[in-house]
Design a protein around this motif. Structure first.
Motif, PDB file in Angstrom:
ATOM      1  N   ILE A 157      26.082  26.068  87.891  1.00  0.00           N
ATOM      2  CA  ILE A 157      25.449  25.623  86.864  1.00  0.00           C
ATOM      3  C   ILE A 157      24.058  25.842  87.148  1.00  0.00           C
ATOM      4  N   VAL A 158      23.480  25.299  88.295  1.00  0.00           N
ATOM      5  CA  VAL A 158      22.119  25.305  88.830  1.00  0.00           C
ATOM      6  C   VAL A 158      21.630  26.609  88.927  1.00  0.00           C
ATOM      7  N   LEU A 159      22.443  27.661  89.640  1.00  0.00           N
ATOM      8  CA  LEU A 159      22.327  29.162  89.927  1.00  0.00           C
ATOM      9  C   LEU A 159      22.009  29.847  88.498  1.00  0.00           C
ATOM     10  N   VAL A 191      35.417  21.634  94.477  1.00  0.00           N
ATOM     11  CA  VAL A 191      35.468  22.008  93.237  1.00  0.00           C
ATOM     12  C   VAL A 191      34.158  21.308  92.280  1.00  0.00           C
ATOM     13  N   PHE A 192      33.893  20.293  92.173  1.00  0.00           N
ATOM     14  CA  PHE A 192      32.902  19.521  91.369  1.00  0.00           C
ATOM     15  C   PHE A 192      31.544  20.269  91.938  1.00  0.00           C
ATOM     16  N   ILE A 193      31.432  20.201  93.512  1.00  0.00           N
ATOM     17  CA  ILE A 193      30.014  20.506  93.949  1.00  0.00           C
ATOM     18  C   ILE A 193      29.683  22.219  93.687  1.00  0.00           C
ATOM     19  N   VAL A 212      31.024  23.977  90.976  1.00  0.00           N
ATOM     20  CA  VAL A 212      30.745  24.115  89.731  1.00  0.00           C
ATOM     21  C   VAL A 212      29.193  23.457  89.460  1.00  0.00           C
ATOM     22  N   ALA A 213      28.894  22.808  90.013  1.00  0.00           N
ATOM     23  CA  ALA A 213      27.510  22.075  89.618  1.00  0.00           C
ATOM     24  C   ALA A 213      26.324  23.094  90.423  1.00  0.00           C
ATOM     25  N   PHE A 214      26.721  23.447  91.446  1.00  0.00           N
ATOM     26  CA  PHE A 214      25.730  24.774  91.957  1.00  0.00           C
ATOM     27  C   PHE A 214      25.805  26.043  91.186  1.00  0.00           C
ATOM     28  N   ILE A 259      31.020  29.883  90.187  1.00  0.00           N
ATOM     29  CA  ILE A 259      31.925  28.825  89.429  1.00  0.00           C
ATOM     30  C   ILE A 259      33.116  29.349  89.673  1.00  0.00           C
TER      31      ILE A 259
END
Lengths: 82, 256
Positions: B124-126, B116-118, B120-122, B144
């Motif tokens: 945000i990057v996109l 879930v962390f990974i 969501v972070a990806f 997300i």
């Protein structure tokens, strides 16, 4: 070289906002270690994405935005997480 | 007139209109005549009517497209709520089973929370790189939302990793839609065209000091204008829209 600090701050803010809704009961030392390992692994593969720095003489081998958003998620979870 | 007779008449009218529609559609396809060199004209004239090529491609082609997609998503959320929302939006919620349909396995328990962390972070990057790389608000928000979906599948609706209520999702969706629509109004105010990319950035018009401008300027050699902020707004909107759909579908109940 362009200045990516604004993007990093916005990534941190969005990460914090989403992280503050994360429950803490599913996280322990194992999950934190797995998150860190997965994060480093994926961050290295992302490389310079999304290529804010167009100066090819100064290539950054990891994605700063990814690290920033992951950091924002951690901070949000620790400060505002339920 | 009885209902059966009326139904026959209705079918006849529908058949006539379907035939007309099919005729005109076939006619349009057979006689389709593309304008030669339309893309050349667009490339030639585009930069003279818009601040830069990013604006031409991302805004002119995708700005209104994304606005339409956002409204389609709102309609989808409404439709899902009307059809399947009785378990979440109405009825006796206290009697619902809070556990997922199948208990999570050990692998799911260990990997769901880090993933879930990974994810969501990806996402945000996109979202934040959507103006210069493949990605954008819609894609980032969808990514997300998959994290939310994963946590709902593994841990159930009530006790998933994200502790956000239906009202919270509605607030997020409204904020995202408002960001998008208000940025469109900025273009209307400064140029006379709704959703016009105001070019340099928003800050000079708002009277923000140059120091803060230098910090919050999106790094892009050709200057994407308001598109990154549109991406953030649409990401919020898509994220909360999909999460609402997932919540409604996961909490759907069968009523006789």
């Amino acid at each position: 070289m362009s200045n990516p600090i604004g993007v990093l701050i916005i990534a941190l803010i969005i990460g914090f906002a989403i992280g503050s809704f994360i429950r803490g009961e599913y996280f322990n030392k194992k999950t934190y270690a797995t998150t860190l390992a997965l994060g480093v692994f994926i961050d290295m593969f992302l490389g310079n994405f999304p290529f804010y720095n167009w100066d090819i003489t100064m290539e950054i081998p990891f994605s700063l935005v990814f690290i920033s958003s992951l950091l924002g998620l951690y901070i949000g979870k620790f400060i505002g997480g339920r | 007139m009885k209902f059966e007779n009326f139904q026959g008449m209705r079918n006849l009218v529908a058949a006539i209109f379907l035939g007309l529609f099919s005729f005109f559609l076939l006619d349009a396809l057979v006689n389709f005549d593309p304008i030669a060199g339309a893309s050349y004209i667009y490339n030639l004239k585009g930069p003279s009517i818009a601040p830069n090529m990013i604006t031409v491609i991302l805004f002119d082609w995708r700005g209104y497209d994304t606005l339409g997609e956002a409204f389609i998503l709102i309609t989808a959320v409404f439709t899902t709520g009307i059809l399947f929302g009785r378990g979440v939006l109405g009825g006796d919620i206290s009697s619902q089973d809070e556990t997922p349909a199948r208990r999570p396995t050990v692998v799911q328990k260990i990997f769901a929370a880090p993933l879930v962390f990974i994810i969501v972070a990806f996402g945000i990057v996109l979202t934040l790189g959507g103006h210069i790389t493949p990605g954008g608000g819609f894609q980032g928000g969808s990514v997300i939302a998959t994290a939310f979906f994963l946590s709902v599948v593994v841990y159930g609706t009530k006790k998933n990793i994200f502790n956000i209520s239906h009202k919270g999702l509605i607030a997020f969706e409204s904020i995202g839609a408002l960001i998008y629509l208000c940025l469109g109004l900025v273009g209307l105010a400064l140029s006379g065209y709704y959703l016009y990319n105001v070019g340099a950035n928003l800050y000079p018009g708002l009277g923000v000091s140059s120091t803060i401008q230098s910090i919050f300027s999106f790094p892009d050699s050709t200057n994407a204008g308001i598109i990154p902020y549109l991406n953030i707004g649409i990401a919020l909107k898509v994220l909360s829209g999909f999460c609402t759909i997932i919540t409604i579908l996961a909490g759907a109940e069968k009523h006789e």
